[in-house]
Design a protein around this motif. Sequence first.
Motif, PDB file in Angstrom:
ATOM      1  N   VAL A  33      42.528  38.032  42.336  1.00 40.76           N
ATOM      2  CA  VAL A  33      42.603  37.514  43.466  1.00 40.76           C
ATOM      3  C   VAL A  33      44.203  37.278  43.147  1.00 40.76           C
ATOM      4  CG1 VAL A  33      42.691  35.935  45.251  1.00 40.76           C
ATOM      5  CG2 VAL A  33      40.366  36.775  44.406  1.00 40.76           C
ATOM      6  N   VAL A  34      44.338  36.317  42.855  1.00 42.96           N
ATOM      7  CA  VAL A  34      46.393  36.511  42.109  1.00 42.96           C
ATOM      8  C   VAL A  34      46.551  37.285  41.818  1.00 42.96           C
ATOM      9  CG1 VAL A  34      47.443  35.670  40.518  1.00 42.96           C
ATOM     10  CG2 VAL A  34      45.900  33.675  40.977  1.00 42.96           C
ATOM     11  N   VAL A  77      46.456  39.996  43.865  1.00 41.90           N
ATOM     12  CA  VAL A  77      46.422  40.985  45.043  1.00 41.90           C
ATOM     13  C   VAL A  77      48.117  40.146  45.420  1.00 41.90           C
ATOM     14  CG1 VAL A  77      46.279  41.438  47.317  1.00 41.90           C
ATOM     15  CG2 VAL A  77      44.050  41.369  45.102  1.00 41.90           C
ATOM     16  N   THR A  78      48.149  39.423  44.914  1.00 38.65           N
ATOM     17  CA  THR A  78      49.318  38.740  46.007  1.00 38.65           C
ATOM     18  C   THR A  78      51.067  38.140  44.966  1.00 38.65           C
ATOM     19  OG1 THR A  78      48.439  36.114  45.469  1.00 38.65           O
ATOM     20  CG2 THR A  78      48.496  37.530  47.645  1.00 38.65           C
ATOM     21  N   ARG A  79      50.429  38.345  43.567  1.00 35.67           N
ATOM     22  CA  ARG A  79      51.452  37.554  42.748  1.00 35.67           C
ATOM     23  C   ARG A  79      51.468  38.929  41.633  1.00 35.67           C
ATOM     24  NH1 ARG A  79      50.170  31.652  40.867  1.00 35.67           N
ATOM     25  NH2 ARG A  79      50.230  30.820  43.009  1.00 35.67           N
ATOM     26  N   GLY A  80      51.085  39.924  41.592  1.00 38.69           N
ATOM     27  CA  GLY A  80      50.933  41.261  40.869  1.00 38.69           C
ATOM     28  C   GLY A  80      50.042  40.391  39.451  1.00 38.69           C
ATOM     29  N   GLY A  81      51.010  41.798  38.412  1.00 39.78           N
ATOM     30  CA  GLY A  81      50.436  41.549  37.035  1.00 39.78           C
ATOM     31  C   GLY A  81      50.481  41.129  35.796  1.00 39.78           C
ATOM     32  N   ASP A  82      49.494  40.287  35.018  1.00 42.84           N
ATOM     33  CA  ASP A  82      50.916  40.586  33.739  1.00 42.84           C
ATOM     34  C   ASP A  82      50.994  41.690  33.159  1.00 42.84           C
ATOM     35  OD1 ASP A  82      47.525  37.768  33.905  1.00 42.84           O
ATOM     36  OD2 ASP A  82      49.226  37.705  33.950  1.00 42.84           O
ATOM     37  N   THR A 139      33.505  44.153  43.735  1.00 41.38           N
ATOM     38  CA  THR A 139      34.576  43.114  44.912  1.00 41.38           C
ATOM     39  C   THR A 139      35.883  44.680  44.886  1.00 41.38           C
ATOM     40  OG1 THR A 139      34.037  41.405  44.476  1.00 41.38           O
ATOM     41  CG2 THR A 139      35.914  40.731  45.307  1.00 41.38           C
ATOM     42  N   THR A 140      36.539  44.663  45.823  1.00 36.25           N
ATOM     43  CA  THR A 140      37.661  45.123  45.508  1.00 36.25           C
ATOM     44  C   THR A 140      38.186  45.022  47.306  1.00 36.25           C
ATOM     45  OG1 THR A 140      36.665  47.229  47.352  1.00 36.25           O
ATOM     46  CG2 THR A 140      36.631  47.512  44.724  1.00 36.25           C
ATOM     47  N   PHE A 141      39.856  44.848  46.754  1.00 37.52           N
ATOM     48  CA  PHE A 141      40.952  44.501  47.615  1.00 37.52           C
ATOM     49  C   PHE A 141      41.818  46.238  47.966  1.00 37.52           C
ATOM     50  CE2 PHE A 141      40.326  39.750  47.213  1.00 37.52           C
ATOM     51  CZ  PHE A 141      39.405  39.747  46.171  1.00 37.52           C
ATOM     52  N   TYR A 142      42.064  46.133  48.958  1.00 36.19           N
ATOM     53  CA  TYR A 142      43.077  47.166  49.594  1.00 36.19           C
ATOM     54  C   TYR A 142      43.887  46.602  50.955  1.00 36.19           C
ATOM     55  CZ  TYR A 142      39.011  50.312  47.986  1.00 36.19           C
ATOM     56  OH  TYR A 142      38.464  51.246  47.143  1.00 36.19           O
ATOM     57  N   ALA A 143      44.897  46.651  50.274  1.00 40.32           N
ATOM     58  CA  ALA A 143      46.857  47.194  51.834  1.00 40.32           C
ATOM     59  C   ALA A 143      46.151  47.565  52.520  1.00 40.32           C
ATOM     60  CB  ALA A 143      47.403  47.854  50.825  1.00 40.32           C
ATOM     61  N   ASP A 144      46.594  46.962  54.196  1.00 42.57           N
ATOM     62  CA  ASP A 144      46.049  47.247  54.901  1.00 42.57           C
ATOM     63  C   ASP A 144      46.472  48.900  55.238  1.00 42.57           C
ATOM     64  OD1 ASP A 144      46.411  44.134  56.971  1.00 42.57           O
ATOM     65  OD2 ASP A 144      44.755  45.225  56.001  1.00 42.57           O
ATOM     66  N   SER A 145      47.347  49.110  54.712  1.00 41.19           N
ATOM     67  CA  SER A 145      47.909  50.773  55.101  1.00 41.19           C
ATOM     68  C   SER A 145      47.022  52.012  54.501  1.00 41.19           C
ATOM     69  CB  SER A 145      49.693  50.386  54.854  1.00 41.19           C
ATOM     70  OG  SER A 145      49.179  50.595  53.738  1.00 41.19           O
ATOM     71  N   TYR A 196      39.019  40.732  32.917  1.00 40.98           N
ATOM     72  CA  TYR A 196      40.193  41.381  33.831  1.00 40.98           C
ATOM     73  C   TYR A 196      40.014  41.858  34.711  1.00 40.98           C
ATOM     74  CZ  TYR A 196      40.570  45.056  31.167  1.00 40.98           C
ATOM     75  OH  TYR A 196      39.916  46.135  30.403  1.00 40.98           O
ATOM     76  N   GLY A 197      40.966  41.857  35.887  1.00 39.18           N
ATOM     77  CA  GLY A 197      41.432  42.443  36.987  1.00 39.18           C
ATOM     78  C   GLY A 197      42.169  44.362  37.355  1.00 39.18           C
ATOM     79  N   MET A 198      41.759  44.990  37.716  1.00 37.72           N
ATOM     80  CA  MET A 198      42.890  45.601  37.681  1.00 37.72           C
ATOM     81  C   MET A 198      42.879  45.990  38.631  1.00 37.72           C
ATOM     82  SD  MET A 198      41.529  48.354  33.934  1.00 37.72           S
ATOM     83  CE  MET A 198      43.168  49.002  34.459  1.00 37.72           C
ATOM     84  N   GLY A 199      44.169  46.988  39.008  1.00 26.84           N
ATOM     85  CA  GLY A 199      44.714  47.112  40.163  1.00 26.84           C
ATOM     86  C   GLY A 199      45.834  48.442  40.111  1.00 26.84           C
ATOM     87  N   TRP A 200      46.427  48.743  41.848  1.00 24.51           N
ATOM     88  CA  TRP A 200      47.842  49.490  41.934  1.00 24.51           C
ATOM     89  C   TRP A 200      48.670  48.904  42.734  1.00 24.51           C
ATOM     90  CZ3 TRP A 200      48.000  53.774  39.359  1.00 24.51           C
ATOM     91  CH2 TRP A 200      46.686  55.281  38.539  1.00 24.51           C
ATOM     92  N   PHE A 201      50.061  49.450  41.801  1.00 25.75           N
ATOM     93  CA  PHE A 201      50.629  48.776  42.764  1.00 25.75           C
ATOM     94  C   PHE A 201      51.671  49.596  43.755  1.00 25.75           C
ATOM     95  CE2 PHE A 201      50.406  44.216  43.350  1.00 25.75           C
ATOM     96  CZ  PHE A 201      49.610  43.693  42.263  1.00 25.75           C
ATOM     97  N   ARG A 202      52.488  49.805  44.467  1.00 24.72           N
ATOM     98  CA  ARG A 202      53.433  51.082  45.032  1.00 24.72           C
ATOM     99  C   ARG A 202      54.391  50.114  44.363  1.00 24.72           C
ATOM    100  NH1 ARG A 202      50.730  54.287  49.943  1.00 24.72           N
ATOM    101  NH2 ARG A 202      51.695  52.783  50.976  1.00 24.72           N
TER     102      ARG A 202
END
Length: 123
Positions: free
Chosen positions: A103-104, A106-111, A57-63, A32-38
Amino acid sequence: QVRLVESGGGLVQAGGSLRLSCAASGSTFSRYGMGWFRQTTGKGREFVAAISWSGTTTFYADSVKGRFTISRDGAKDSISLQMHRLKPEDTAVYYCAVHRDTVVMVTRGGDYWGQGTQVTVSS
């Protein structure tokens, strides 16, 4: 059932640094992927950073590019978000998330989501 526990939030002056951590436990997916939202009051939850199961593989918001770094530990069940050069606009509740597809997520949030940890950056 997946449980996510965040830690490391707090109050910091603009230009300072903080490190957030998130530990996953329970019945997770095999990979599973893991991430942060705010999220700030009155606004929707926005993507901050994500990391794949392998950690390659990592993804970041431009900000936050160039200021925040997401990493995953060797056991794969916890992540950290190192935040540098913090700005008042980074003030938010930060949520940890997991998803079977990074990847999902990033745009749709977590399970699954953690309870959140407050980050406050004073000017």
